[in-house]
Design a protein around this motif. Structure first.
Motif, PDB file in Angstrom:
ATOM      1  N   UNK A 381       0.828  -1.204   0.000  1.00 19.93           N
ATOM      2  CA  UNK A 381       0.000   0.000   0.000  1.00 19.93           C
ATOM      3  C   UNK A 381       0.865   1.258   0.000  1.00 19.93           C
ATOM      4  N   UNK A 382       0.520   2.184  -0.876  1.00 21.08           N
ATOM      5  CA  UNK A 382       1.087   3.528  -0.847  1.00 21.08           C
ATOM      6  C   UNK A 382       0.003   4.482  -0.376  1.00 21.08           C
ATOM      7  N   UNK A 383       0.224   5.155   0.758  1.00 26.17           N
ATOM      8  CA  UNK A 383      -0.828   5.946   1.404  1.00 26.17           C
ATOM      9  C   UNK A 383      -0.441   7.415   1.443  1.00 26.17           C
ATOM     10  N   UNK A 384      -1.301   8.270   0.867  1.00 25.19           N
ATOM     11  CA  UNK A 384      -1.127   9.721   0.951  1.00 25.19           C
ATOM     12  C   UNK A 384      -2.166  10.240   1.935  1.00 25.19           C
ATOM     13  N   UNK A 385      -1.708  10.700   3.107  1.00 28.64           N
ATOM     14  CA  UNK A 385      -2.626  11.162   4.149  1.00 28.64           C
ATOM     15  C   UNK A 385      -3.110  12.575   3.846  1.00 28.64           C
ATOM     16  N   UNK A 386      -4.345  12.872   4.244  1.00 26.63           N
ATOM     17  CA  UNK A 386      -4.902  14.203   4.030  1.00 26.63           C
ATOM     18  C   UNK A 386      -4.053  15.267   4.714  1.00 26.63           C
ATOM     19  N   UNK A 387      -3.562  14.954   5.903  1.00 29.57           N
ATOM     20  CA  UNK A 387      -2.627  15.834   6.589  1.00 29.57           C
ATOM     21  C   UNK A 387      -1.237  15.246   6.414  1.00 29.57           C
ATOM     22  N   UNK A 388      -0.410  15.906   5.573  1.00 36.51           N
ATOM     23  CA  UNK A 388       0.879  15.320   5.215  1.00 36.51           C
ATOM     24  C   UNK A 388       1.741  15.002   6.441  1.00 36.51           C
ATOM     25  N   UNK A 389       1.607  15.827   7.496  1.00 36.48           N
ATOM     26  CA  UNK A 389       2.446  15.608   8.673  1.00 36.48           C
ATOM     27  C   UNK A 389       2.068  14.348   9.430  1.00 36.48           C
ATOM     28  N   UNK A 390       0.951  13.695   9.034  1.00 31.38           N
ATOM     29  CA  UNK A 390       0.631  12.403   9.629  1.00 31.38           C
ATOM     30  C   UNK A 390       1.722  11.384   9.314  1.00 31.38           C
ATOM     31  N   UNK A 391       2.405  11.545   8.195  1.00 30.62           N
ATOM     32  CA  UNK A 391       3.450  10.587   7.810  1.00 30.62           C
ATOM     33  C   UNK A 391       4.829  11.230   7.728  1.00 30.62           C
ATOM     34  N   UNK A 392       4.920  12.544   7.971  1.00 27.34           N
ATOM     35  CA  UNK A 392       6.207  13.226   7.907  1.00 27.34           C
ATOM     36  C   UNK A 392       6.662  13.636   9.307  1.00 27.34           C
ATOM     37  N   UNK A 393       7.972  13.781   9.466  1.00 25.56           N
ATOM     38  CA  UNK A 393       8.562  14.244  10.727  1.00 25.56           C
ATOM     39  C   UNK A 393       9.012  15.690  10.530  1.00 25.56           C
ATOM     40  N   UNK A 394       8.356  16.657  11.185  1.00 28.07           N
ATOM     41  CA  UNK A 394       8.630  18.076  10.897  1.00 28.07           C
ATOM     42  C   UNK A 394      10.064  18.510  11.162  1.00 28.07           C
ATOM     43  N   UNK A 395      10.756  17.830  12.066  1.00 28.58           N
ATOM     44  CA  UNK A 395      12.128  18.248  12.386  1.00 28.58           C
ATOM     45  C   UNK A 395      13.171  17.627  11.466  1.00 28.58           C
ATOM     46  N   UNK A 396      12.774  16.653  10.649  1.00 33.12           N
ATOM     47  CA  UNK A 396      13.713  15.994   9.740  1.00 33.12           C
ATOM     48  C   UNK A 396      13.653  16.638   8.358  1.00 33.12           C
ATOM     49  N   UNK A 397      14.678  16.411   7.553  1.00 36.14           N
ATOM     50  CA  UNK A 397      14.711  16.957   6.201  1.00 36.14           C
ATOM     51  C   UNK A 397      14.368  15.860   5.180  1.00 36.14           C
ATOM     52  N   UNK A 398      14.162  16.216   3.914  1.00 32.00           N
ATOM     53  CA  UNK A 398      13.789  15.206   2.910  1.00 32.00           C
ATOM     54  C   UNK A 398      14.800  14.071   2.772  1.00 32.00           C
ATOM     55  N   UNK A 399      16.095  14.395   2.847  1.00 37.56           N
ATOM     56  CA  UNK A 399      17.103  13.350   2.708  1.00 37.56           C
ATOM     57  C   UNK A 399      17.013  12.353   3.854  1.00 37.56           C
ATOM     58  N   UNK A 400      16.809  12.837   5.082  1.00 36.32           N
ATOM     59  CA  UNK A 400      16.668  11.938   6.233  1.00 36.32           C
ATOM     60  C   UNK A 400      15.423  11.059   6.089  1.00 36.32           C
ATOM     61  N   UNK A 401      14.345  11.613   5.547  1.00 40.68           N
ATOM     62  CA  UNK A 401      13.147  10.809   5.309  1.00 40.68           C
ATOM     63  C   UNK A 401      13.447   9.675   4.336  1.00 40.68           C
ATOM     64  N   UNK A 402      14.169   9.977   3.261  1.00 42.43           N
ATOM     65  CA  UNK A 402      14.455   8.960   2.249  1.00 42.43           C
ATOM     66  C   UNK A 402      15.438   7.907   2.774  1.00 42.43           C
ATOM     67  N   UNK A 403      16.431   8.338   3.558  1.00 46.63           N
ATOM     68  CA  UNK A 403      17.388   7.376   4.132  1.00 46.63           C
ATOM     69  C   UNK A 403      16.663   6.408   5.057  1.00 46.63           C
ATOM     70  N   UNK A 404      15.761   6.948   5.891  1.00 49.86           N
ATOM     71  CA  UNK A 404      14.997   6.097   6.805  1.00 49.86           C
ATOM     72  C   UNK A 404      14.090   5.138   6.034  1.00 49.86           C
ATOM     73  N   UNK A 405      13.456   5.644   4.987  1.00 49.03           N
ATOM     74  CA  UNK A 405      12.561   4.800   4.189  1.00 49.03           C
ATOM     75  C   UNK A 405      13.330   3.673   3.510  1.00 49.03           C
ATOM     76  N   UNK A 406      14.518   3.983   2.969  1.00 50.14           N
ATOM     77  CA  UNK A 406      15.322   2.959   2.296  1.00 50.14           C
ATOM     78  C   UNK A 406      15.750   1.873   3.283  1.00 50.14           C
TER      79      UNK A 406
END
Length: 699
Positions: A381-406
């Motif tokens: 499942x690929x889930x896009x939440x209505x409130x993006x911050x439901x799946x994002x960490x506000x203190x992290x940057x895009x690169x950290x999000x991708x490293x964690x996801x990988x």
């Protein structure tokens, strides 16, 4: 009118408008468009007086009253209806004057104020306020709820209602549809179409712009260009303008090259020096045509899923909802549905009816309250939440999000930091942006990051809950194209009708505690909403009449009833346009058919016996020609009915507990039946066309 003459606007050191000029006439409905960051909101700040021009002249009639949506989140325990009523600033001012006049005993002033109050609509002010609140999706029993008891999105709806309540000569709206569902959006369109003042609106919803605007103002490269059409017309005119500009630029470049070649060749020859010098002056005097600087298009695509389980999901007698104080609260009950590979499902329904609850439960972020939800083997499942911050960490940057996801995926995908940087670059996260904290990003940038993370996961089922809320028009178009090329299954909740039309081929209706198929397209759904609005108004009127009768019959000592909820739809402003009655179209068809019949039985110059014989021969010939076509049509329709019955049986089977092998067999059989239906439908259309052609030729 509004005049901008050689206006320059800056934000910091950035020039957003450079000597821009435009005129907007009273009563025009203007759509303000341009890429994100072009200066649309800054221009709005100039209009509402919170910013002054850095150069040039800006003029707007001083006597114009302005309506606009306050951007602050209201924090008050005031009743919702009272909060919206205060948006009528003229009425509030007059009521204050009345209090002062009564306190001073000034009878003349009181008389004047009472007259002004009548002119300002004091008698029906509360019904008008309540009609606005109800039109934007609130329930009757919520009219007296405190403002701070609502969530952020609903409070912004109250701010919108408050702005619409304000008597205004000019209305400026910045993304008014962001917090609305499709039901409220249809109502808002109808309200704005009746608005008589000047309106300027920023929106990334093309169908909304087409419905409510007749002028488009485009900000591009620090210039303003006015187009006398809605957004669709603007796109056509803009494309034509760009084509002409490119042709003019190419033609001028050829001329410049020719002159330069002459100058280079003959500037050293005394006999040609004067001619060469004259061409140098001609080049200097030439008004240069600017080259076409089109914005780079943003495109992306979903990767091919590793597998496609069929069915993706089987839901049997399920209840969806949430848990409060260890007590389950069901919103949807008795849901039995199957989701097949390749389906494109649009989920319709008003806010609060359970659309997001359904999607969140399927996405595994909320528990199922009852029943069973069986996932196909290999479901991703690929889930896009209505409130993006439901799946994002506000203190992290895009690169950290991708490293964690990988790391979480432990994927076969490349996951070196440079590979991840390159990947983020394809979603317009370049340079230092990959190290910018998510909390400081705009809504559109957060949405793009969520899309990048979803694409990386290679899902086979996409659950998208209002994915376009913060996307500009170019990114919405890119998302639409990517979804159309996606090979998996899509379940989409959105108020963007252009996206729903482009992506979905079937719809589910969520409402009144059920999930049911909606037999129709978005135009049918819009008609349904208007009819439902009419039904609710009739119910409200009946409730008002019953309440009046009850109050009249009640003893004199009975306490007065709160009538605020009983008259909320009496205002003309609450009435939505109603669809034309179907009987009119039927009558037109009947008249047309009658005239055709008269034409066909008109005089031919033959006597009665000869005419009857000739008609009989024609009927026999026509019957012989059409008989095989009709026979095949009957066989085709019988087979489609048989397939439909078998599909219903298989879908019912999938809503019951079955073994994985039985589920897979049923899924494969459903896919084969769907393919066969598509072939039969194509042949049915061919046969109908042949039958009509044969009949018309014979007649």
């Amino acid at each position: 009118m509004i005049n901008l003459k050689n206006v320059t606007l800056r934000r910091g050191t950035k020039v957003l408008l450079d000597k821009a000029s435009v005129t907007l006439n009273p009563g025009e409905k203007v759509g303000l468009v341009g890429r994100n960051g072009a200066g649309k909101s800054t221009l709005f700040a100039l209009f509402n007086g919170s910013l002054t021009e850095d150069g040039g002249d800006f003029e707007m009639p001083r006597q114009w009253r302005m309506g606009q949506v306050a951007q602050n989140m209201p924090e008050t325990d005031q009743a919702a209806s009272d909060f919206v009523l205060e948006g009528d600033t003229r009425l509030a001012e007059l009521r204050q004057r009345l209090v002062a006049a009564e306190a001073s005993g000034d009878g003349m002033e009181m008389a004047h104020v009472y007259t002004d109050l009548a002119d300002a609509g004091d008698h029906d002010a509360m019904p008008r306020a309540e009609a606005l609140i109800l039109g934007l999706g609130f329930r009757v029993d919520e009219l007296n709820n405190p403002v701070n008891s609502f969530s952020g999105g609903w409070r912004m709806r109250l701010q919108l209602a408050r702005a619409l309540m304000c008597p205004s000569d000019i209305l400026i709206l910045d993304e008014p549809t962001n917090h609305l569902d499709l039901d409220a959006l249809v109502w808002l369109e109808a309200w704005l179409q009746r608005y008589t003042g000047t309106m300027i609106v920023i929106s990334h919803d093309r169908e909304f712009l087409d419905a409510v605007t007749d002028v488009t103002l485009h900000i591009d490269h620090a210039k303003l260009t006015r187009y006398g059409s809605n957004y669709s017309g603007f796109e056509i005119l803009r494309a034509q303008q760009m084509e002409l500009q490119q042709a003019s630029f190419s033609k001028q470049q050829d001329k410049i090259a020719h002159l330069q070649k002459f100058i280079t060749r003959f500037k050293a020859q005394a006999s040609k020096a004067k001619q060469a010098q004259s061409r140098v002056k001609a080049l200097e005097r030439m008004e240069k045509v600017a080259p076409l600087l089109a914005d780079a298009e943003f495109t992306f695509g979903f990767k091919e899923p590793n597998n496609l389980p069929n069915p993706m999901l089987a839901i049997s007698d399920a209840s969806f909802g949430y848990v409060v104080d260890d007590e389950p609260k069901a919103i949807l009950q008795g849901v039995s549905k199957s989701v097949l590979a390749g389906q494109r499902i649009g989920i319709l329904g008003a806010n609060g009816q359970g659309k997001s609850t359904l999607v969140k439960t399927i996405a595994r972020t909320m528990p199922l309250l009852a029943g069973t939800l069986t996932e196909g083997k290999g479901l991703n499942i690929g889930y896009f939440a209505q409130q993006e911050l439901d799946v994002l960490h506000p203190n992290d940057n895009p690169l950290e999000h991708m490293i964690r996801l990988a790391k979480e995926l432990g994927s076969n995908e490349p996951s070196r930091e440079q590979d991840l940087r390159n990947y983020l670059g394809t979603f317009n996260f370049s340079g230092d942006m990959v190290k910018q904290s998510v909390g400081s990003m705009s809504g559109g940038e957060k949405a793009r990051l969520v899309l990048a993370m979803i694409v990386w996961q290679r899902p086979n089922l996409l659950l998208l809950d209002e994915p376009t809320n913060h996307l500009d028009l170019a990114t919405r178009e890119a998302l639409s194209m990517a979804l159309n090329e996606f090979e998996g299954t899509v379940m989409l909740v959105s108020h963007d009708r252009a996206l729903l039309r482009a992506v979905c081929d079937e719809f589910w209706m969520v409402g009144r505690g059920k999930v049911e198929p909606f037999d129709g397209d978005l135009d049918d759904y819009q008609k349904y909403l208007l009819e439902e609005s009419k039904r609710l108004r009739e119910e409200a009127k009946n409730a008002t009449r019953d309440a009046v009768v009850t109050a009249t019959a009640a003893p004199a000592t009975a306490p007065a009833a709160n009538t605020r909820e009983q008259h909320h739809d009496q205002s003309p402003s609450s009435a939505a346009p109603e669809p034309a009655p179907a009987s009119a179209a039927a009558d037109a068809v009947a008249v047309k058919g009658s005239s055709s019949a008269v034409k066909q039985t008109g005089s031919t110059g033959l006597n009665g016996a000869e005419q009857r014989k000739l008609d009989a021969q024609k009927r026999q010939q026509l019957a012989a020609q059409t008989r095989p076509l009709k026979r095949e049509l009957e066989q085709n329709e019988e087979r489609m009915a048989s397939i439909e019955a078998e599909k219903n049986r298989l879908e019912a089977l999938l809503t019951t507990p079955v073994s994985p092998s039985e589920m897979a067999d049923a899924g494969r059989r459903l896919k084969a039946l769907s393919d066969e239906v598509a072939t039969l439908e194509e042949r049915w259309l061919e046969l109908m066309s042949l039958l009509e052609e044969t009949t018309s030729t014979a007649l």
